[in-house]
Design an enzyme around this catalytic site. Structure first.
Site, PDB file in Angstrom:
ATOM      1  N   ARG A 290       0.838  -1.208   0.000  1.00 23.51           N
ATOM      2  CA  ARG A 290       0.000   0.000   0.000  1.00 23.51           C
ATOM      3  C   ARG A 290       0.866   1.248   0.000  1.00 23.51           C
ATOM      4  O   ARG A 290       0.624   2.196  -0.759  1.00 23.51           O
ATOM      5  CB  ARG A 290      -0.920  -0.020   1.216  1.00 23.51           C
ATOM      6  CG  ARG A 290      -1.828   1.198   1.325  1.00 23.51           C
ATOM      7  CD  ARG A 290      -2.715   1.092   2.553  1.00 23.51           C
ATOM      8  NE  ARG A 290      -3.490   2.291   2.785  1.00 23.51           N
ATOM      9  CZ  ARG A 290      -4.292   2.473   3.832  1.00 23.51           C
ATOM     10  NH1 ARG A 290      -4.417   1.508   4.723  1.00 23.51           N
ATOM     11  NH2 ARG A 290      -4.967   3.589   3.992  1.00 23.51           N
ATOM     12  N   TYR A 291       1.903   1.266   0.844  1.00 27.54           N
ATOM     13  CA  TYR A 291       2.795   2.417   0.882  1.00 27.54           C
ATOM     14  C   TYR A 291       3.536   2.592  -0.442  1.00 27.54           C
ATOM     15  O   TYR A 291       3.744   3.711  -0.921  1.00 27.54           O
ATOM     16  CB  TYR A 291       3.805   2.275   2.014  1.00 27.54           C
ATOM     17  CG  TYR A 291       3.232   2.372   3.413  1.00 27.54           C
ATOM     18  CD1 TYR A 291       1.906   2.709   3.631  1.00 27.54           C
ATOM     19  CD2 TYR A 291       4.021   2.120   4.528  1.00 27.54           C
ATOM     20  CE1 TYR A 291       1.378   2.794   4.899  1.00 27.54           C
ATOM     21  CE2 TYR A 291       3.510   2.211   5.815  1.00 27.54           C
ATOM     22  CZ  TYR A 291       2.185   2.536   5.998  1.00 27.54           C
ATOM     23  OH  TYR A 291       1.669   2.622   7.260  1.00 27.54           O
TER      24      TYR A 291
ATOM     25  N   SER B 292      14.362   1.167   5.923  1.00 28.93           N
ATOM     26  CA  SER B 292      12.975   1.284   6.365  1.00 28.93           C
ATOM     27  C   SER B 292      12.212  -0.039   6.317  1.00 28.93           C
ATOM     28  O   SER B 292      10.993  -0.052   6.467  1.00 28.93           O
ATOM     29  CB  SER B 292      12.238   2.334   5.519  1.00 28.93           C
ATOM     30  OG  SER B 292      12.145   1.930   4.173  1.00 28.93           O
TER      31      SER B 292
ATOM     32  N   ARG C   3      -6.213  -0.480  -4.167  1.00 30.92           N
ATOM     33  CA  ARG C   3      -5.352   0.541  -4.768  1.00 30.92           C
ATOM     34  C   ARG C   3      -4.489  -0.090  -5.851  1.00 30.92           C
ATOM     35  O   ARG C   3      -3.932  -1.175  -5.667  1.00 30.92           O
ATOM     36  CB  ARG C   3      -4.482   1.185  -3.693  1.00 30.92           C
ATOM     37  CG  ARG C   3      -3.669   2.361  -4.180  1.00 30.92           C
ATOM     38  CD  ARG C   3      -3.411   3.324  -3.047  1.00 30.92           C
ATOM     39  NE  ARG C   3      -4.655   3.960  -2.598  1.00 30.92           N
ATOM     40  CZ  ARG C   3      -4.804   4.550  -1.421  1.00 30.92           C
ATOM     41  NH1 ARG C   3      -3.807   4.587  -0.570  1.00 30.92           N
ATOM     42  NH2 ARG C   3      -5.958   5.101  -1.097  1.00 30.92           N
TER      43      ARG C   3
ATOM     44  N   ARG D 104      16.217   1.256  -3.566  1.00 29.78           N
ATOM     45  CA  ARG D 104      17.420   1.300  -2.726  1.00 29.78           C
ATOM     46  C   ARG D 104      17.780  -0.120  -2.301  1.00 29.78           C
ATOM     47  O   ARG D 104      17.016  -0.789  -1.612  1.00 29.78           O
ATOM     48  CB  ARG D 104      17.212   2.194  -1.507  1.00 29.78           C
ATOM     49  CG  ARG D 104      18.471   2.281  -0.639  1.00 29.78           C
ATOM     50  CD  ARG D 104      18.471   3.456   0.315  1.00 29.78           C
ATOM     51  NE  ARG D 104      17.439   3.377   1.341  1.00 29.78           N
ATOM     52  CZ  ARG D 104      17.375   4.200   2.399  1.00 29.78           C
ATOM     53  NH1 ARG D 104      18.283   5.156   2.543  1.00 29.78           N
ATOM     54  NH2 ARG D 104      16.406   4.080   3.280  1.00 29.78           N
TER      55      ARG D 104
ATOM     56  N   GLU E 182      26.630   9.452   3.068  1.00 27.72           N
ATOM     57  CA  GLU E 182      26.185   9.361   4.458  1.00 27.72           C
ATOM     58  C   GLU E 182      27.226   8.717   5.370  1.00 27.72           C
ATOM     59  O   GLU E 182      26.935   8.412   6.527  1.00 27.72           O
ATOM     60  CB  GLU E 182      24.873   8.573   4.535  1.00 27.72           C
ATOM     61  CG  GLU E 182      24.962   7.182   3.943  1.00 27.72           C
ATOM     62  CD  GLU E 182      23.620   6.472   3.878  1.00 27.72           C
ATOM     63  OE1 GLU E 182      22.632   6.996   4.414  1.00 27.72           O
ATOM     64  OE2 GLU E 182      23.566   5.373   3.290  1.00 27.72           O
TER      65      GLU E 182
ATOM     66  N   GLY F 212      22.609  12.701   4.202  1.00 23.97           N
ATOM     67  CA  GLY F 212      21.747  12.077   5.201  1.00 23.97           C
ATOM     68  C   GLY F 212      22.291  12.369   6.586  1.00 23.97           C
ATOM     69  O   GLY F 212      23.237  11.718   7.034  1.00 23.97           O
ATOM     70  N   PHE F 213      21.720  13.363   7.250  1.00 27.62           N
ATOM     71  CA  PHE F 213      22.236  13.849   8.529  1.00 27.62           C
ATOM     72  C   PHE F 213      22.353  12.734   9.558  1.00 27.62           C
ATOM     73  O   PHE F 213      23.347  12.635  10.291  1.00 27.62           O
ATOM     74  CB  PHE F 213      21.329  14.968   9.044  1.00 27.62           C
ATOM     75  CG  PHE F 213      21.475  15.244  10.522  1.00 27.62           C
ATOM     76  CD1 PHE F 213      22.615  15.865  11.005  1.00 27.62           C
ATOM     77  CD2 PHE F 213      20.484  14.883  11.412  1.00 27.62           C
ATOM     78  CE1 PHE F 213      22.752  16.117  12.371  1.00 27.62           C
ATOM     79  CE2 PHE F 213      20.613  15.132  12.770  1.00 27.62           C
ATOM     80  CZ  PHE F 213      21.752  15.753  13.253  1.00 27.62           C
TER      81      PHE F 213
ATOM     82  N   ASP G  35      22.445   9.133   9.459  1.00 28.06           N
ATOM     83  CA  ASP G  35      23.484   8.130   9.281  1.00 28.06           C
ATOM     84  C   ASP G  35      24.869   8.766   9.346  1.00 28.06           C
ATOM     85  O   ASP G  35      25.803   8.204   9.923  1.00 28.06           O
ATOM     86  CB  ASP G  35      23.303   7.403   7.944  1.00 28.06           C
ATOM     87  CG  ASP G  35      22.633   6.048   8.120  1.00 28.06           C
ATOM     88  OD1 ASP G  35      23.045   5.305   9.024  1.00 28.06           O
ATOM     89  OD2 ASP G  35      21.701   5.740   7.365  1.00 28.06           O
TER      90      ASP G  35
ATOM     91  N   PRO H 203       8.101  12.562   3.941  1.00 24.42           N
ATOM     92  CA  PRO H 203       7.613  11.329   4.553  1.00 24.42           C
ATOM     93  C   PRO H 203       6.263  10.831   4.062  1.00 24.42           C
ATOM     94  O   PRO H 203       5.834   9.751   4.463  1.00 24.42           O
ATOM     95  CB  PRO H 203       7.529  11.704   6.036  1.00 24.42           C
ATOM     96  CG  PRO H 203       7.174  13.157   6.012  1.00 24.42           C
ATOM     97  CD  PRO H 203       7.885  13.731   4.819  1.00 24.42           C
TER      98      PRO H 203
ATOM     99  N   ASP I  75      13.566   5.323  11.323  1.00 15.40           N
ATOM    100  CA  ASP I  75      14.072   4.139  10.645  1.00 15.40           C
ATOM    101  C   ASP I  75      15.425   3.803  11.245  1.00 15.40           C
ATOM    102  O   ASP I  75      15.803   4.338  12.289  1.00 15.40           O
ATOM    103  CB  ASP I  75      14.118   4.321   9.120  1.00 15.40           C
ATOM    104  CG  ASP I  75      15.136   5.366   8.675  1.00 15.40           C
ATOM    105  OD1 ASP I  75      15.889   5.893   9.516  1.00 15.40           O
ATOM    106  OD2 ASP I  75      15.175   5.657   7.467  1.00 15.40           O
TER     107      ASP I  75
END
Length: 730
Positions: free
Chosen positions: A123-124, A272, A309, A336, A425, A450-451, A453, A534, A626
Site C-alpha cells: 500500500r505504501y 525502512s 489501490r 534502494r 552518508e 543524510g544527517f 546516518d 515522509p 528508521d
C-alpha cells in the site's frame, strides 16, 4: 526447516528459486544462463566484498589508536596529515564531469520532492508511485498549514470556514505562480481556452495569463473540466465542476488544484524495512515486480468499506494545435538496495555460509526491472535506477560499479543501463566525494546527504576521542554545515547541473507541515534539486517550494562561485565533541530522549517486523523513525557510556523507565507485546540493551547485525509459541 536446492556450487532457497522460475524466467534455457551468471558474479565479488569490510575494520582500529595517543595534543593539521598517510583521505582525482546517458527528465530537467517508502508494504509503495500528483486542497485542509483558529477547526464533516481558508490559500498560490495580466484568480468567473491560450473570465472579459504557462486542457475549450499549467518545470492541473459541492461555491467552479508532487520515489529494501530472511526478501522482490509490470495491488478497509489501490495511469490532455499531451501519472521509481555489510540466507555457499545481501539485491532487483524495460512503465529512457547506501570511500563505489557491469553482462543489458545513486552518508565518502563520483561518472544520477546516518558514523568514528555534544547541538556543528555545502558544490563542480539530482534529507515530523513549509524551502535555497518527504501529502506541500524558487536557477548562481574546498574540508574534520560539562538534568533528559525513541522503534522492528513508522517521542510528537535514527541514538548513548558521562546503572534504569512509557504509548495496539514488567523475557528490550551496551563494538555503529539477530530469535520463538503477539508486518 529451511529448504534449499543446489544450483552450481551454491544453494538457493526454494522460495527464491520458485519465484524466479514462475514469475521472472519461466524459460529453462534463460534460467540456466542466469544462474550460471549469478555463480560467476558471486565467485568474483564475495572475496572483494569481504576485503572491503576488513578494510573498514582496519580504519576503525587505526583511528581509535590515533585518538588515544593524541587526546591531549590534538592538532587539525596533524590529524589531516595522519588521515592522508593511511589513505583515509584519498589523493583527489583531476577535474571531470559526469556523463550518464539515457537519464529521465525527472532527474535532469525537473526539480521537486522525493518520497522514500518501505517496499515491504504494498500500500505504501503504491501510494508513493501514485504521489506524482496530489490534491492541494486536501493537503491544506488536512494539515496544520491551515490553523484552527477563528472557527477553522477540523471536524468529522466538512467545515466551510476551514474550506474557505484553504481556497484563499490556493488562490494566492495561483496569483503568485500563474499570475494574470490584470486582476486576480480570486475574482475569476470561469476559464476558457482560445487560440491555444488560456484565459480567466473576470467581469465577463477574457483576461490572459501574464506568462507562457499553458500545457493543455480536458473537455470543451470554452468550459474545460481541467486546465494544465507549468511553472519551473512542475505542472498544476486546475479541476472544474460546477455540480461538485466545492465547485458550486466557487465563482469559477474550481474544485481542486492537483499539483505535480513527488517526481521520483525511492522504494526501499534497506533502512525502512525489517527483512531478515529469505521469505522477507522474496516478498520485497515480488512487490518490486508488481511495480515494474504494473500488477501490484493493495486491498484495505477505509471507512468500513474495502478499497483496492492500483498504479495510476498516465494523464492525457489536448495541447496546442489539438495535439495530445501525455504527462506521467506515476513517480519515477528508484530502488534502494542494501549496503555491503550484511549477508542473507537467500543463498548459501558450498560451506553453508550466507552470501552478501548487497550483491544479491543488485542482481535480483536489476533482473526484475530488466524484464519490463521495453514497456517503459517506469523509465521512458529504459534505465534502471538503484540507490546504493552506506559506502565508505571510492574503493567501495568502484566495487559497486564493477558489480553493475557484471550484472549488465549477465542480463545482456547495454552498458550503464543500471544507473546509481550514491548516498553521501559515511565519513570516508564525504571526505572523498569527488573520487567516489568519478568511479561511477558514466552511471551516476543522484547524490544526497543524510544527517542521521552521517552523524552516527561521525560519533562511532571518534568513539574514543571524547564525549559527543547533545544530538540537538549537532545540528549547529561546523562539520555538518561543511558537509551539506560540500555535497552541493562538489556535485555542481562535477557536472550535476541538469544531469543528475542533488538531494537533501528527510523531514521527520509528518504532523508538523506548517513547520516544514517554513523550513524545508532552505533545501531549495541550498542548491538541491530534490529533498525527501515522509508522505504524499508532504510531497504536495513541498512542491510549492519549487514553484516559489527555481532550483536550477539557484544552481546556476552557485556554479563557478568562489569556494575553498580546503577550508571546507578542515571544517568537515571537526570532531563534534561536547564543549562543556552537562548538568545531571541535561544528561538525564538526553538519555530519556535517546532511549525512549530507541525503544519505541526497536520494539516494532523486532516484534512486529515494522522497519519504518511514525513513533511518538517522549513528548508524544510523532517522528518518522528508521534504522538511521536508531544508529545515531544508540551510538550517542554508547559514546557517553564510554566516557562516563553516564553510568551503566543509570542507563539501565532509564531504559526500564522509558520502556514503561513506550508500553503506555502502544497500549491501544492489539498486536503489541509489552516489554515491562518482565523485561528479561522481552526480546525487543534485550535488543535495545544490546544496541547501547554493545554499540562500541558494532561495525561502524550499524544496528543491522543486532536487529537481525534479535528479529530472527523472535520469529523462532513465535514458531514455538503460535499464540504469541507480534509477527510479520506484511
Amino acid at each position: 526447516m529451511e529448504h534449499y536446492k543446489q544450483v552450481g556450487t551454491y544453494h538457493v532457497h526454494e522460495t527464491l528459486l520458485d519465484f524466479i522460475s514462475a514469475r521472472i524466467l519461466p524459460e529453462e534455457e534463460a534460467r540456466q544462463h542466469f544462474w550460471h551468471g549469478v555463480e560467476r558474479i558471486l565467485d568474483a565479488f564475495i572475496p572483494r566484498n569481504e576485503s572491503l569490510l576488513q578494510e573498514r575494520e582496519s580504519y576503525e582500529r587505526l583511528l581509535q589508536e590515533w585518538y588515544s595517543e593524541h587526546k591531549q595534543t590534538f592538532d587539525l593539521t596533524d590529524y589531516e596529515r595522519f588521515l592522508r598517510s593511511i589513505d583515509y583521505i584519498e589523493a583527489t582525482v583531476p577535474d571531470f564531469n559526469i556523463d550518464a546517458s539515457g537519464v529521465d527528465l525527472e532527474i535532469t530537467r525537473q526539480a521537486g520532492p522525493q518520497l522514500v517508502v518501505p517496499l515491504d508494504n504494498a500500500r505504501y509503495a503504491l501510494n508513493a508511485a501514485n504521489a506524482r500528483w496530489g490534491s492541494l486542497y486536501d493537503a491544506l485542509y488536512g494539515t496544520d498549514v491551515i490553523d484552527e483558529e477563528d472557527g477553522k477547526t477540523k471536524s468529522s464533516g466538512y467545515n466551510p470556514i476551514r474550506g474557505a481558508a484553504v481556497i484563499a490559500y490556493a488562490k494566492q498560490y495561483l496569483d503568485e505562480t500563474f499570475p494574470l495580466r490584470t486582476g486576480s484568480h480570486r475574482d475569476a468567473e470561469g476559464y476558457t481556452v482560445r487560440a491555444d491560450e488560456p484565459y480567466a473570465i473576470i467581469n465577463g472579459r477574457d483576461v490572459p495569463f501574464a506568462t507562457d504557462c499553458f500545457i493543455g486542457y480536458v473537455g470543451n475549450p470554452n468550459h474545460p473540466t481541467s486546465l494544465v499549467l507549468v511553472h519551473n518545470g512542475l505542472h498544476a492541473e486546475l479541476k472544474f465542476d460546477r455540480n461538485h459541492p466545492i465547485g458550486r461555491t466557487d465563482g469559477a467552479g474550481l474544485t481542486d488544484i492537483e499539483l505535480e508532487s513527488a517526481l521520483s520515489a525511492i522504494v526501499d529494501c534497506e533502512d525502512s524495512v525489517a527483512a531478515v530472511n529469505a521469505r522477507d526478501k522474496v516478498h520485497l522482490y515480488k512487490n518490486w515486480l508488481g511495480l515494474m509490470d504494473g500488477t501490484l495491488e493493495a486491498t484495505f478497509s477505509k471507512g468500513g468499506r474495502p478499497l483496492t489501490r492500483k498504479l495510476n495511469p498516465d494523464r492525457k490532455y489536448i495541447g496546442k494545435d489539438g495535439r495530445e499531451v501525455t504527462l506521467p501519472g506515476r513517480s519515477l521509481l528508484f530502488i534502494r538496495n542494501v549496503g555491503h555489510l550484511m549477508t542473507t540466507d537467500l543463498m548459501l555457499d558450498a560451506e553453508g555460509r550466507e552470501v552478501p545481501e548487497g550483491i544479491l539485491d543488485g542482481i535480483f532487483t536489476a533482473l526484475i526491472a530488466s524484464r519490463h524495460l521495453d514497456a517503459r512503465q517506469n523509465s521512458r529512457e529504459r534505465s534502471i535506477y538503484i540507490v546504493k547506501p552506506k559506502m565508505h570511500g571510492s574503493k567501495e563505489v568502484a566495487f559497486t560499479n564493477d558489480l553493475f557491469n557484471a550484472i549488465e553482462d549477465v542480463l545482456e543489458l547495454p552498458r550503464h543501463t543500471l544507473k546509481v545513486g550514491v548516498m553521501d552518508e559515511e565519513r570516508r565518502t564525504s571526505l572523498n566525494l569527488k573520487n567516489c563520483i568519478e568511479q561511477v561518472k558514466e552511471r551516476i544520477v543522484f547524490i544526497n546527504t543524510g544527517f542521521l546516518d552521517r552523524t552516527g558514523d561521525e560519533i562511532h568514528s571518534s568513539l574514543t576521542f571524547g564525549p559527543m555534544r547533545k544530538k540537538g547541538e549537532m545540528k549547529t556543528s561546523e562539520w555538518l554545515d561543511a558537509y551539506e555545502r560540500l555535497n552541493v558544490q562538489i556535485g555542481l563542480d562535477t557536472g550535476f547541473h541538469q544531469r543528475g539530482q542533488i538531494g537533501k534529507g528527510m523531514w521527520a515530523m509528518p504532523d508538523r507541515m506548517r513547520d516544514m513549509m517554513r523550513e524545508k524551502i532552505n533545501h531549495v535555497r541550498s542548491g538541491a534539486t530534490t529533498a525527501w518527504v515522509p508522505s504524499p501529502t508532504a510531497a504536495t506541500l513541498h512542491a510549492l517550494h519549487y514553484h516559489q524558487m527555481d532550483a536550477f536557477g539557484v544552481q546556476r548562481e552557485f556554479i563557478g562561485r568562489s569556494f575553498d574546498p580546503t577550508t571546507e574540508r578542515g571544517r568537515l574534520l571537526e570532531v563534534p565533541l561536547a564543549t562543556r560539562l552537562y548538568t545531571d538534568e541535561e544528561v538525564n533528559e538526553e538519555l530519556e530522549n535517546n532511549l525512549q525513541g530507541l525503544l519505541g522503534y526497536v520494539v516494532r522492528w523486532v516484534e512486529q517486523g515494522v522497519g519504518c513508522s511514525k513513533v511518538p517521542d517522549i513528548h508524544h510528537v510523532g517522528l518518522m523513525e528508521d534504522r538511521a535514527t536508531l544508529r545515531i541514538s544508540s551510538q550517542h548513548v554508547a559514546n557517553w557510556l564510554y566516557h562516563d558521562v553516564c553510568s551503566r546503572d543509570q542507563v539501565e534504569a532509564t531504559l526500564y523507565r522509558m520502556a514503561e512509557v513506550v508500553d503506555a504509548q502502544n497500549a491501544a495496539d492489539p498486536h503489541y507485546r509489552p516489554m515491562t514488567p518482565d523485561v528479561d523475557r522481552s526480546i525487543a528490550y534485550q535488543a535495545a540493551r544490546d544496541l547501547v551496551f554493545e554499540g562500541d563494538a558494532s561495525p561502524n555503529g550499524y544496528t543491522e547485525p543486532i536487529l537481525h539477530r534479535r528479529r530472527r530469535e523472535f520469529l523462532g520463538q513465535i514458531s514455538l509459541e503460535p499464540n504469541l503477539k507480534g509477527g510479520a508486518s506484511s
